[in-house]
Design a protein around this motif. Structure first.
Motif, PDB file in Angstrom:
ATOM      1  N   LEU A  99      46.184  58.245  -4.483  1.00  0.00           N
ATOM      2  CA  LEU A  99      46.059  59.354  -3.536  1.00  0.00           C
ATOM      3  C   LEU A  99      45.744  60.611  -4.322  1.00  0.00           C
ATOM      4  O   LEU A  99      46.570  61.084  -5.115  1.00  0.00           O
ATOM      5  CB  LEU A  99      47.361  59.536  -2.751  1.00  0.00           C
ATOM      6  CG  LEU A  99      47.431  60.769  -1.833  1.00  0.00           C
ATOM      7  CD1 LEU A  99      46.365  60.700  -0.750  1.00  0.00           C
ATOM      8  CD2 LEU A  99      48.820  60.918  -1.225  1.00  0.00           C
ATOM      9  N   LEU A 101      45.429  64.336  -4.094  1.00  0.00           N
ATOM     10  CA  LEU A 101      45.957  65.306  -3.136  1.00  0.00           C
ATOM     11  C   LEU A 101      45.816  66.732  -3.659  1.00  0.00           C
ATOM     12  O   LEU A 101      46.246  67.042  -4.778  1.00  0.00           O
ATOM     13  CB  LEU A 101      47.435  65.017  -2.866  1.00  0.00           C
ATOM     14  CG  LEU A 101      48.169  65.944  -1.903  1.00  0.00           C
ATOM     15  CD1 LEU A 101      47.629  65.791  -0.481  1.00  0.00           C
ATOM     16  CD2 LEU A 101      49.670  65.671  -1.931  1.00  0.00           C
ATOM     17  N   ILE A 126      51.975  53.402  -5.097  1.00  0.00           N
ATOM     18  CA  ILE A 126      51.009  54.480  -4.856  1.00  0.00           C
ATOM     19  C   ILE A 126      51.177  55.549  -5.921  1.00  0.00           C
ATOM     20  O   ILE A 126      52.279  56.041  -6.157  1.00  0.00           O
ATOM     21  CB  ILE A 126      51.182  55.090  -3.455  1.00  0.00           C
ATOM     22  CG1 ILE A 126      50.897  54.046  -2.376  1.00  0.00           C
ATOM     23  CG2 ILE A 126      50.247  56.300  -3.266  1.00  0.00           C
ATOM     24  CD1 ILE A 126      51.112  54.542  -0.959  1.00  0.00           C
ATOM     25  N   ILE A 128      50.090  59.335  -7.033  1.00  0.00           N
ATOM     26  CA  ILE A 128      49.518  60.583  -6.530  1.00  0.00           C
ATOM     27  C   ILE A 128      48.973  61.394  -7.696  1.00  0.00           C
ATOM     28  O   ILE A 128      49.680  61.619  -8.688  1.00  0.00           O
ATOM     29  CB  ILE A 128      50.556  61.431  -5.768  1.00  0.00           C
ATOM     30  CG1 ILE A 128      51.208  60.629  -4.642  1.00  0.00           C
ATOM     31  CG2 ILE A 128      49.886  62.681  -5.193  1.00  0.00           C
ATOM     32  CD1 ILE A 128      52.245  61.407  -3.854  1.00  0.00           C
ATOM     33  N   ASP A 145      41.371  63.100  -1.359  1.00  0.00           N
ATOM     34  CA  ASP A 145      41.647  62.302  -0.165  1.00  0.00           C
ATOM     35  C   ASP A 145      42.323  63.103   0.939  1.00  0.00           C
ATOM     36  O   ASP A 145      42.216  62.761   2.124  1.00  0.00           O
ATOM     37  CB  ASP A 145      42.553  61.120  -0.524  1.00  0.00           C
ATOM     38  CG  ASP A 145      41.946  60.233  -1.587  1.00  0.00           C
ATOM     39  OD1 ASP A 145      40.742  59.930  -1.484  1.00  0.00           O
ATOM     40  OD2 ASP A 145      42.676  59.861  -2.535  1.00  0.00           O
ATOM     41  N   LYS A 277      38.639  59.359   5.436  1.00  0.00           N
ATOM     42  CA  LYS A 277      39.811  58.906   4.691  1.00  0.00           C
ATOM     43  C   LYS A 277      40.962  58.495   5.609  1.00  0.00           C
ATOM     44  O   LYS A 277      42.047  58.168   5.117  1.00  0.00           O
ATOM     45  CB  LYS A 277      40.290  60.004   3.734  1.00  0.00           C
ATOM     46  CG  LYS A 277      39.319  60.313   2.598  1.00  0.00           C
ATOM     47  CD  LYS A 277      39.198  59.143   1.640  1.00  0.00           C
ATOM     48  CE  LYS A 277      38.302  59.495   0.461  1.00  0.00           C
ATOM     49  NZ  LYS A 277      38.224  58.380  -0.515  1.00  0.00           N
ATOM     50  N   HIS A 280      42.358  55.117   4.719  1.00  0.00           N
ATOM     51  CA  HIS A 280      42.743  54.876   3.323  1.00  0.00           C
ATOM     52  C   HIS A 280      44.251  54.647   3.279  1.00  0.00           C
ATOM     53  O   HIS A 280      45.036  55.550   3.609  1.00  0.00           O
ATOM     54  CB  HIS A 280      42.348  56.089   2.487  1.00  0.00           C
ATOM     55  CG  HIS A 280      42.545  55.921   1.025  1.00  0.00           C
ATOM     56  ND1 HIS A 280      42.254  54.755   0.349  1.00  0.00           N
ATOM     57  CD2 HIS A 280      43.020  56.786   0.065  1.00  0.00           C
ATOM     58  CE1 HIS A 280      42.524  54.908  -0.928  1.00  0.00           C
ATOM     59  NE2 HIS A 280      42.992  56.127  -1.124  1.00  0.00           N
ATOM     60  N   PRO A 282      46.788  54.645   1.108  1.00  0.00           N
ATOM     61  CA  PRO A 282      47.702  55.645   0.529  1.00  0.00           C
ATOM     62  C   PRO A 282      47.804  56.913   1.364  1.00  0.00           C
ATOM     63  O   PRO A 282      48.874  57.529   1.433  1.00  0.00           O
ATOM     64  CB  PRO A 282      47.077  55.930  -0.843  1.00  0.00           C
ATOM     65  CG  PRO A 282      46.304  54.705  -1.173  1.00  0.00           C
ATOM     66  CD  PRO A 282      45.749  54.233   0.135  1.00  0.00           C
ATOM     67  N   VAL A 283      46.696  57.317   1.992  1.00  0.00           N
ATOM     68  CA  VAL A 283      46.725  58.504   2.846  1.00  0.00           C
ATOM     69  C   VAL A 283      47.627  58.259   4.044  1.00  0.00           C
ATOM     70  O   VAL A 283      48.460  59.105   4.405  1.00  0.00           O
ATOM     71  CB  VAL A 283      45.303  58.889   3.298  1.00  0.00           C
ATOM     72  CG1 VAL A 283      45.365  59.965   4.384  1.00  0.00           C
ATOM     73  CG2 VAL A 283      44.475  59.370   2.121  1.00  0.00           C
ATOM     74  N   PHE A 286      51.282  58.246   2.981  1.00  0.00           N
ATOM     75  CA  PHE A 286      51.765  59.588   2.660  1.00  0.00           C
ATOM     76  C   PHE A 286      51.967  60.410   3.931  1.00  0.00           C
ATOM     77  O   PHE A 286      52.979  61.112   4.067  1.00  0.00           O
ATOM     78  CB  PHE A 286      50.773  60.283   1.731  1.00  0.00           C
ATOM     79  CG  PHE A 286      51.213  61.658   1.297  1.00  0.00           C
ATOM     80  CD1 PHE A 286      52.204  61.822   0.350  1.00  0.00           C
ATOM     81  CD2 PHE A 286      50.634  62.790   1.862  1.00  0.00           C
ATOM     82  CE1 PHE A 286      52.617  63.085  -0.045  1.00  0.00           C
ATOM     83  CE2 PHE A 286      51.032  64.056   1.467  1.00  0.00           C
ATOM     84  CZ  PHE A 286      52.032  64.200   0.513  1.00  0.00           C
TER      85      PHE A 286
END
Length: 298
Positions: A99, A101, A126, A128, A145, A277, A280, A282-283, A286
């Motif tokens: 991810l 960010l 995951i 980040i 992302d 995204k 996605h 991981p998005v 999160f």
């Protein structure tokens, strides 16, 4: 050379091209890639011969991208970025998601980071990668992302999920307050005011919220709330700060409220996710976790 090979240059040539395009110098590119200038020049010539197009315009003093080179450089930069991200993902955890960010400096440090250990514990697969960004940017170009953004929910081609509304209020250090007669909001207008570069009209709005005219004198200006809070604690003046960002200082008594009603900002903090995204993993993980950690806002 077959068509497929012609359309797929070697990675060394692409890396050399991207470095020269970005740095505008064969010498600087050679230093970054740990190559000789001649080696970099040969890689560029190979590309130009392969495509039959001039990628750079050269003169005795500088080098710049041609029109065709400008177009190709943007595509190469994105492709190399994707390869780097894929390599990082493989090296960090073969079963993980990545991810990327964007966060705001003070909000990220003071509000988000204390929560992140819980996300890491509950999402060990995951990773980040944090970058700092202020204001809008191109998600695709920056290879990001999602973003924590302060503003309105109007980012083009993206979903904006409300996280935290913001209330600002004037604060001072206890020593500053003890040494001055500050009984009403009007008294604040006669004191040194600390200003945020990103909120140039904040004090004017706050005084109008109190039914007063804003003073017109100059004052110190800061780019980040953390620096403004430190200046305020040092007794340099009155700061108009988001309460969500200075809860620690208020609890410890390092800052105290000055007279006047808090004001809710027109803008708020959002999680912004570009449309491409949304799926996605991981998005999505999160976003779900973050919403579980914030109070219901409306």
């Amino acid at each position: 050379m077959n068509v497929q090979r012609r359309l797929l240059p070697g990675i060394s040539a692409l890396a050399a091209f991207e470095a020269v395009a970005r740095l505008g110098s064969f010498t600087a590119a050679a230093q970054e890639l740990d190559l000789t200038q001649g080696a970099v020049s040969r890689q560029i010539r190979l590309l130009e011969d392969q495509f039959g197009r001039r990628l750079f315009e050269r003169d005795s003093r500088n080098v710049r991208l041609s029109a065709a080179g400008e177009i190709y450089a943007e595509a190469v930069r994105a492709a190399l970025g994707q390869l780097r991200d894929a390599a990082l993902g493989l090296m960090s955890n073969r079963h993980s998601g990545i991810l990327n960010l964007a966060i705001l400096p003070t909000f990220g440090t003071r509000w988000l980071m204390p929560l992140i250990p819980d996300f890491v514990e509950n999402n060990p697969d995951i990773t980040i990668n944090f970058v700092t960004r202020i204001g809008r940017f191109d998600f695709a170009r920056e290879r990001l992302d999602a973003a924590i953004h302060f503003g309105l929910p109007d980012w083009p081609d993206a979903d904006s999920t409300l996280l935290v509304r913001e209330e600002v209020a004037p604060v001072v250090s206890p020593e500053f307050l003890a040494g001055r007669a500050i009984a009403t909001p009007a008294d604040i207008g006669r004191l040194p005011l600390l200003h945020m570069a990103t909120r140039p009209g904040a004090w004017t709005e706050w005084f109008e919220h109190q039914g007063l005219s804003a003073p017109t004198g100059p004052g110190m200006q800061f780019e980040q709330f953390g620096t403004a809070a430190q200046a305020c604690m040092a007794g340099l003046g009155v700061a108009l700060l988001p309460q969500v960002l200075i809860s620690g200082e208020l609890q410890r008594g390092q800052l105290v409220p000055a007279p006047g009603r808090p004001m809710q900002s027109r803008s708020a903090y959002y999680l912004v996710v570009p449309h491409d995204k949304r799926g996605h993993p991981p998005v999505a993980s999160f976003r779900d976790w973050l919403l579980s950690r914030v109070p219901v806002v409306g």
